[in-house]
Design an enzyme around this catalytic site. Structure first.
Site, mmCIF file in Angstrom:
data_model
loop_
_atom_site.group_PDB
_atom_site.id
_atom_site.type_symbol
_atom_site.label_atom_id
_atom_site.label_comp_id
_atom_site.label_asym_id
_atom_site.label_seq_id
_atom_site.Cartn_x
_atom_site.Cartn_y
_atom_site.Cartn_z
ATOM 1 N N GLY A 70 -7.402 30.079 -14.213
ATOM 2 C CA GLY A 70 -7.416 28.677 -14.563
ATOM 3 C C GLY A 70 -6.647 28.492 -16.084
ATOM 4 O O GLY A 70 -5.747 27.584 -16.063
ATOM 5 N N THR A 71 -6.577 29.857 -16.954
ATOM 6 C CA THR A 71 -5.696 29.549 -18.173
ATOM 7 C C THR A 71 -4.142 29.442 -17.641
ATOM 8 O O THR A 71 -3.376 28.760 -18.045
ATOM 9 C CB THR A 71 -5.902 30.489 -18.935
ATOM 10 O OG1 THR A 71 -7.162 30.650 -19.284
ATOM 11 C CG2 THR A 71 -4.997 30.533 -20.168
ATOM 12 N N ASN A 150 -16.400 21.943 -19.876
ATOM 13 C CA ASN A 150 -17.092 23.164 -19.658
ATOM 14 C C ASN A 150 -18.459 23.387 -20.604
ATOM 15 O O ASN A 150 -19.284 24.067 -20.250
ATOM 16 C CB ASN A 150 -16.146 24.239 -19.779
ATOM 17 C CG ASN A 150 -15.217 24.347 -21.066
ATOM 18 O OD1 ASN A 150 -14.791 23.211 -21.196
ATOM 19 N ND2 ASN A 150 -15.338 25.270 -21.944
ATOM 20 N N GLN A 178 -14.394 23.167 -13.836
ATOM 21 C CA GLN A 178 -15.758 23.316 -13.568
ATOM 22 C C GLN A 178 -16.224 22.262 -12.810
ATOM 23 O O GLN A 178 -17.502 21.898 -12.933
ATOM 24 C CB GLN A 178 -16.488 23.007 -15.402
ATOM 25 C CG GLN A 178 -15.940 23.786 -16.333
ATOM 26 C CD GLN A 178 -16.945 25.418 -16.086
ATOM 27 O OE1 GLN A 178 -17.857 25.491 -15.218
ATOM 28 N NE2 GLN A 178 -16.501 26.320 -17.081
ATOM 29 N N SER A 198 -10.219 27.695 -10.789
ATOM 30 C CA SER A 198 -10.347 28.985 -11.034
ATOM 31 C C SER A 198 -11.460 30.104 -10.048
ATOM 32 O O SER A 198 -12.733 29.251 -10.039
ATOM 33 C CB SER A 198 -10.751 29.211 -12.588
ATOM 34 O OG SER A 198 -10.918 30.574 -12.913
ATOM 35 N N GLY A 199 -11.201 31.133 -9.729
ATOM 36 C CA GLY A 199 -12.013 31.902 -8.847
ATOM 37 C C GLY A 199 -13.506 32.131 -9.501
ATOM 38 O O GLY A 199 -14.559 32.072 -8.882
ATOM 39 N N THR A 236 3.890 39.744 -7.685
ATOM 40 C CA THR A 236 3.233 40.303 -6.322
ATOM 41 C C THR A 236 1.628 39.686 -6.247
ATOM 42 O O THR A 236 1.210 39.677 -6.854
ATOM 43 C CB THR A 236 2.838 41.849 -6.265
ATOM 44 O OG1 THR A 236 4.383 42.319 -6.551
ATOM 45 C CG2 THR A 236 2.298 42.311 -4.961
ATOM 46 N N CYS A 324 -15.022 31.505 -24.507
ATOM 47 C CA CYS A 324 -14.191 32.030 -25.073
ATOM 48 C C CYS A 324 -13.758 31.846 -26.566
ATOM 49 O O CYS A 324 -12.991 32.847 -26.779
ATOM 50 C CB CYS A 324 -12.609 31.200 -24.185
ATOM 51 S SG CYS A 324 -12.465 29.630 -24.534
HETATM 52 C C1 LIG Z 1 -12.582 23.894 -18.177
HETATM 53 C C2 LIG Z 1 -11.741 25.188 -18.082
HETATM 54 N N1 LIG Z 1 -10.542 25.470 -17.919
HETATM 55 C C3 LIG Z 1 -9.822 26.361 -17.948
HETATM 56 C C4 LIG Z 1 -10.727 27.674 -17.949
HETATM 57 C C5 LIG Z 1 -9.845 29.072 -17.869
HETATM 58 O O1 LIG Z 1 -9.929 29.583 -16.754
HETATM 59 P P1 LIG Z 1 -10.065 31.312 -16.846
HETATM 60 O O2 LIG Z 1 -11.242 31.602 -17.220
HETATM 61 O O3 LIG Z 1 -9.665 31.385 -14.943
HETATM 62 O O4 LIG Z 1 -8.517 31.572 -17.427
HETATM 63 C C6 LIG Z 1 -12.000 27.725 -18.282
HETATM 64 C C7 LIG Z 1 -12.948 28.792 -18.266
HETATM 65 O O5 LIG Z 1 -12.896 29.707 -19.084
HETATM 66 C C8 LIG Z 1 -12.593 26.466 -18.009
HETATM 67 O O6 LIG Z 1 -14.063 26.286 -18.205
HETATM 68 C C1 LIG Z 2 10.605 47.677 -11.659
HETATM 69 C C2 LIG Z 2 9.748 46.685 -11.248
HETATM 70 N N1 LIG Z 2 9.416 45.502 -12.339
HETATM 71 C C3 LIG Z 2 8.338 44.688 -12.177
HETATM 72 C C4 LIG Z 2 7.790 44.736 -11.037
HETATM 73 C C5 LIG Z 2 6.817 43.478 -10.691
HETATM 74 O O1 LIG Z 2 5.375 43.691 -10.805
HETATM 75 P P1 LIG Z 2 4.111 43.159 -10.248
HETATM 76 O O2 LIG Z 2 4.284 43.334 -8.986
HETATM 77 O O3 LIG Z 2 2.738 43.473 -10.874
HETATM 78 O O4 LIG Z 2 4.283 41.554 -10.488
HETATM 79 C C6 LIG Z 2 7.747 45.262 -10.044
HETATM 80 C C7 LIG Z 2 7.180 45.385 -8.618
HETATM 81 O O5 LIG Z 2 7.278 44.508 -7.811
HETATM 82 C C8 LIG Z 2 8.803 46.318 -10.031
HETATM 83 O O6 LIG Z 2 9.166 47.389 -9.270
#
Ligand SMILES: Cc1ncc(COP(=O)(O)O)c(C=O)c1O
Ligand SMILES: Cc1ncc(COP(=O)(O)O)c(C=O)c1O
Lengths: 387, 132, 387, 132
Positions: A70-71, A150, A178, A198-199, A236, A324
């Site tokens: 979410g952030t 929240n 939320q 957010s998951g 990735t 947080c």
């Molecule tokens: C309203 C709200 N926005 C954003 C966030 C941030 O999401 P995340 O925890 O996935 O970074 C939260 C939770 O912490 C939230 O309650």
């Molecule tokens: C040299 C290098 N830097 C950065 C990345 C990016 O990392 P990530 O896949 O965790 O975003 C990769 C791989 O994709 C990489 O091989």
């Protein structure tokens, strides 16, 4: 007995979510950008998850951008829109009870030359539409107002705010972290341009979320690199996380009724009984416009964190403010914005339920709580003074 | 928890190469030069550098033998191979009627950014068999 | 037989990593910022993981900032340093064979008013120190040069570059995504200021990485919000992911010898035998300064993707360029920067091994490959022309 | 895979409240007013608003009864309770020698940003028992 009533901080994962993720931790570990079969299996899983996320909020799959949570989605929405549309204007409108992911991003954008208006809320935590309307300037490019708060669970009139934004040709973002999976969220009905989810708030994994970006919306990415997510978010793909988020959304889609029924019943029982059994209490939030799983209650004359620790000793997990911001001594910015003084703000406890809670957990809380409150008030110099 | 389950199945997946394409790449049927060719063509895609060379031996207005040589991505290779297969034992007229759509159907589709592979093969086919 | 030789794109997870993560998916699901026991168990796990990551690279735990992956770490390093030190200067030095996470961030920073010098590499992919030295200006604030290149495995003289940076009071960042866990990486010996690593390249999970930030280094965060990660990176901690990264680092620390021994032996066998059995081949990269797990080979007169698909059909997974750029028709920017023309670049195949590969997998590749190459060359109009 | 395992154990963990603190919060020993107190004090931390009120009944220069009332975070509560426990049956002089360090040791430590809770309790102790 273990009773987890801090579901706005994070939720337990649904075992079915874990099961689906495991497949990608164990066998289908490929990089979704790879051309070989390992990659193509990962790609198929990511796109299937995208469809499930989209379906939950009434979006098109191509409007879903996966993020690390979410952030990141909030940061991407605000900074991405602000910097892209800078030539059109440099003014942003938000409000005083947003999550820090929105507020602190806005504060940083202020340092970078943007102007931000923080519209106040009423004492039940609802954004005043009049103030919002008045805040609009010719150079306003973005309005961001969260769907469900929240800390107190208040539901903002997001559809009306979206209409005001639309009438003024201003883009509108809502942080729905939320609300998604708890109340009905339909991006086409709400007519928002951007929406954050957010998951880990919906029994999915931490470290994954999504930003809905209405088709045709132009913005900068936050992360630059490979051409992932149609160039909206490099990095990735977190395949197991994305698969977990997809499964969580699929399950959530089938559980909205449960929230309106059983979860709301439990929350109401919790609240009514606390009110009945314990004196000197203040309810925080708007009882009518409120998500069904949250109750925020101030127990006067005591400070919340001690109560939290006492409840924890009994196996009950609750929260005092936004998770947080714990560790900081400041009273909740949300309760302060709602006009609560520091004593009322620091005595606030947030009970937040999920579809995994059951009635005997609430009963256990109701048995346990009054004795603890009594003991803590006995100890409070404010309580004796007040009596 | 007695929640309903969401059951809609995903329809739009981004699958890269169909099984047919993979099979053609694997087997490369009719690959190589055809010394006895009566009709040939060499077409190059100037953007990505793909090259396709087709060879046909036409007897009594019918394609009795066909071969290809391709330098390029799997889409271009599979499309070229497919064209040699589809033309065999057909009249020149019928071969010239082969469209990109038919070819794509035969291939089980191609990813959007690889469609030019099919176009390259059709171009080469027409340039080889077109009456000069 | 399934033979995975695309470990630079992503690696299979170590079963022990999955096991540790599972604990946090199933039981200890708390938010690490929560005060109650659920939260405190999560917090303890995060801090334990931080120690393991720090130990692998010789850092202090407090110098480790968890991110959502290598891409985010790269973006944070470059943008965070550039924007914070802007008043001191606006010039950045990098090179032509960096990962897109660095290159595209630099390109974006150029649009925002920074100047970037992209120092060339020699035809074996090594940055020329002379060019780098000459590129330094009074307003240079940051140098970023990767440790091991993801496509050709070349090892850059990072310690020397760090020294040049230090002598000129310029901060130095290295993307060590492809070196950490494969060759010895010690931030104190290399004396770098910032270093990027990523979980999924070392048998850990996707969607988690870390940025090492030398104590005392001042920079802006990329993500704003809660006070996580000592205010360096907001967002609910991805506890299972972080735990998985920690475990992966712990395991990697014990496997460096394996890379120098067994993995290098397998890579050398693969390469020598291909050279012996197949004509018209060009090796890409520097054979002396090269990570032990990578071999990049151009098979002349054919285009790599067809070969990739053919190998995939036989159960062998390899890569043609950087995984993230697949789908685009451009030849690899790395090979192009090394002076390879487009025919040589598009015939390149990257074989990348890990500690999980075994000798009979390499043998299977060596049996399978020559026939496929023959068949493909038979089909190539370039091959016949060349003969 | 015959890799060595990394075995060093983590030393520095950020644990919030010790078991001792949690137990004190749970039991709140000696809580409440002491009507028969001979010495009392009320100290407030102006920054965070924490308030601690201590009550001592001193007989023959010895603390024979002690109570506390605290409004504030768990650290402040536990520290105040601990002070009442530590002082019982000790001479006023001994009580005045109680340091923040000893208190912290008894509490099993406090998180860095909560140390002020211990200082508040020590302040209150001194202000109650200090000869006026
Ligand atoms: C309203 C709200 N926005 C954003 C966030 C941030 O999401 P995340 O925890 O996935 O970074 C939260 C939770 O912490 C939230 O309650
Ligand atoms: C040299 C290098 N830097 C950065 C990345 C990016 O990392 P990530 O896949 O965790 O975003 C990769 C791989 O994709 C990489 O091989």
């Amino acid at each position: 007995m273990q009773v987890y009533l801090d579901n706005n901080a994070t939720t337990p994962l649904d075992p079915e979510v874990v099961e689906e993720m495991l497949k990608h931790f164990r066998d289908d570990f490929g990089n979704a950008s790879s051309i070989h079969s390992y990659g193509q299996r990962a790609r198929a899983a990511v796109e299937e998850a995208r469809q499930k996320v989209a379906a939950l909020i009434g979006a098109q799959p191509r409007e879903i951008v996966f993020t690390s949570g979410g952030t990141e989605a909030d940061n991407t929405a605000l900074r991405g829109i602000a910097t892209w549309h800078r030539k059109k204007g440099n003014h942003i409108i938000t409000n005083t009870i947003e999550h820090p992911a929105v507020l602190r991003t806005c504060q940083q954008l202020e340092k970078e030359g943007f102007q931000v208006t923080y519209v106040p809320v009423d004492n039940q935590g609802i954004v005043r539409l009049e103030d919002l309307r008045k805040a609009i300037k010719p150079q306003t490019i973005l309005i961001s107002v969260m769907h469900v708060n929240n800390e107190v669970g208040t539901i903002q009139p997001v559809d009306e705010i979206a209409r005001i934004a639309r009438e003024n040709k201003i883009l509108f973002h809502t942080d729905a972290v939320q609300s998604v999976g708890k109340i009905k969220v339909d991006v086409k009905a709400l007519r928002v341009d951007l929406l954050t989810l957010s998951g880990h708030k919906i029994h999915g994994p931490k470290g994954v979320g999504a930003l809905y970006v209405r088709q045709g919306t132009r913005m900068n990415p936050l992360l630059y690199g490979g051409s992932h997510e149609r160039n909206r978010r490099a990095g990735t793909e977190n395949v197991p996380g994305i698969v977990g988020l997809g499964k969580a959304c699929e399950l959530a889609a089938g559980c909205l009724d449960d929230f309106q029924g059983r979860v709301r019943f439990l929350r109401d029982k919790l609240e009514t009984e606390i009110l009945r059994r314990i004196p000197d209490i203040v309810l925080n939030g708007n009882p009518n416009f409120r998500a069904p799983h949250v109750s925020n209650i101030t127990f006067r004359y005591i400070e919340g964190e001690g109560l939290l620790v006492s409840l924890d000793f009994k196996g009950i997990a609750v929260s005092t403010g936004a998770a947080c911001s714990s560790g900081s001594v400041e009273p909740s910015h949300v309760l302060t914005a709602m006009g609560r003084n520091s004593e009322l703000a620091s005595g606030a406890i947030r009970f937040s339920l999920s579809r995994m809670n059951i009635e005997k957990e609430v009963d256990y809380l109701l048995e346990t709580l009054p004795g603890i409150i009594d003991r803590m008030r006995e100890m409070s110099p404010l309580y004796r003074a007040a009596k | 928890m007695k929640c309903r389950r969401f059951t809609e199945r995903p329809s739009e997946r981004e699958i890269l190469y169909s099984d047919k394409v993979k099979q053609l790449i694997q087997e490369l049927p009719n690959r190589g030069k055809l010394e006895a060719a009566t009709h040939t063509s060499r077409v190059e895609n100037p953007v990505c550098g793909d090259i396709t060379q087709l060879y046909f031996r036409v007897e009594n207005d019918s394609v009795v033998e066909s071969r290809f040589q391709t330098y390029g991505c799997p889409a271009a290779i599979a499309a070229s191979a497919a064209v040699t297969l589809l033309c065999r034992d057909h009249s020149v007229k019928e071969c010239l009627e082969l469209t990109t759509d038919t070819l794509l159907k035969y291939l089980g589709g191609l990813p959007a950014h690889k469609l030019h592979g099919a176009e390259l093969a059709i171009d080469a086919l027409r340039s080889a068999l077109r009456p000069s």
